[in-house]
Design an enzyme around this catalytic site. Structure first.
Site: not given
Ligand SMILES: O=C(O)[C@H](O)[C@H](O)COP(=O)(O)O
Ligand SMILES: [Mg+2]
Length: 301
Positions: A24, A26, A220, A245
């Site tokens: 992942d 973020d 996901k 996370d």
């Molecule tokens: O709000 C969102 O789209 C998500 O918080 C964010 O972009 C998640 O990204 P990831 O942790 O899957 O990389």
């Molecule tokens: Mg994330």
């Protein structure tokens, strides 16, 4: 019960067990525009150990190509065919699963990542970053012309959300027969280096409430993202680990796909979420503080 990784032997054991590492982004690789301490070195170490590295993000604000630029900017090795985002998965879903007729189009609530991926998949769209929709002017239904060719509304993280976009999406979803309600993902919050912001799920929430209807969510934990990866990459699920996370997206995605799961605590999930009175029923196989901990193997004698 999760295994709390701590010793170099614990991390070495993980490297022995898994050949494909899905990350992942973020809250794992970076927080906003700042890479997580040790992430760059840990990814380099995995590549030096001939591991297959993939990036699987629900963040739909950027296309795969734009994410490649972000990785480059942060000094992280990544190749476009290693990057799978919810904007890409949504475009593939609309073109190859839903098979939206070529004379129809998508009304987009979202940013350039969704537009770029729809374009690359040959899917027509309106809305999105169109200045006419990015307005704070009151919405006039009397002056609105319904585009009867809109066959789907796709909603993702949109930092310019407004009443006009929600109103147009509502018209299409209530007046165009068969118009599909789709979401790139439904993360409730979005982790940045300065703290939490409302996530993509909070952008589609007003429509869910107004329509009393849930969208088909493509990111996901849905299997669509994994189907997109399987279509492009050969990997053995039994020797694959998903590192994330967020419990209800990343870890559930891994579990749904028959993958091992490693939770890190550099993003959304806190120690309290996995040990407190109200601990989540979603239990990762492994837990460690940060992916930087994987470097313990590199430092072991
Ligand atoms: O709000 C969102 O789209 C998500 O918080 C964010 O972009 C998640 O990204 P990831 O942790 O899957 O990389
Ligand atoms: Mg994330």
């Amino acid at each position: 019960m999760s295994v709390r990784l701590s010793s170099p032997e614990d991390y070495e054991d993980l490297l022995e067990k898994y050949d494909t590492w899905m990350f992942d982004c973020d809250g794992v690789i970076w927080s906003g525009d700042h890479s997580i301490d040790g992430a760059i070195e840990a990814l380099d170490m995995l590549r030096s150990r001939k591991k297959k590295v993939l990036f699987v993000t629900n963040n739909a604000t950027k296309s795969r190509k734009k994410y490649k630029s972000k990785f480059d900017g942060l000094g992280i090795e990544a190749h476009v065919d290693e990057i799978y985002g919810s904007a890409y998965a949504s475009a593939v879903y609309i073109s190859s699963v839903m098979k939206l007729p070529k004379d129809q189009k998508v009304y987009v609530i979202g940013m350039s990542g969704i537009e770029d991926e729809l374009h690359d998949e040959g899917v027509s769209f309106v809305g999105g970053t169109d200045p006419a929709d990015c307005t704070l002017e009151p919405f006039s239904l009397a002056n609105f012309t319904l585009d009867t060719k809109v066959g789907a509304v796709l909603c993702g993280l949109d930092m310019k959300i407004n009443y006009t976009k929600l109103s147009k999406a509502f018209q299409y979803l209530t007046r165009n027969p068969g118009c599909q309600f789709l979401a790139t993902n439904e993360d409730s919050t979005y982790p940045t280096s300065d703290g939490l912001l409302p996530g993509a799920g909070s952008i589609s929430a007003p429509l869910r409430y107004a329509l009393d209807k849930d969208p088909i969510s493509i990111g996901k934990p849905a299997s669509t993202m994994l189907d997109c990866i399987k279509a492009k990459v050969n990997f053995d699920p039994k020797r694959t680990i998903m590192v994330g996370d967020r419990l209800n997206t990343d870890i559930l995605f891994g579990q749904n796909g028959g993958l091992a799961t490693l939770l890190v605590l550099t993003g959304i999930t806190t120690e309290q979420d996995i040990t407190g009175q109200k601990a989540s029923p979603i239990i990762p196989d492994y837990v460690t503080a940060s992916i930087g901990d994987l470097l313990a193997v590199a430092n072991s004698p």
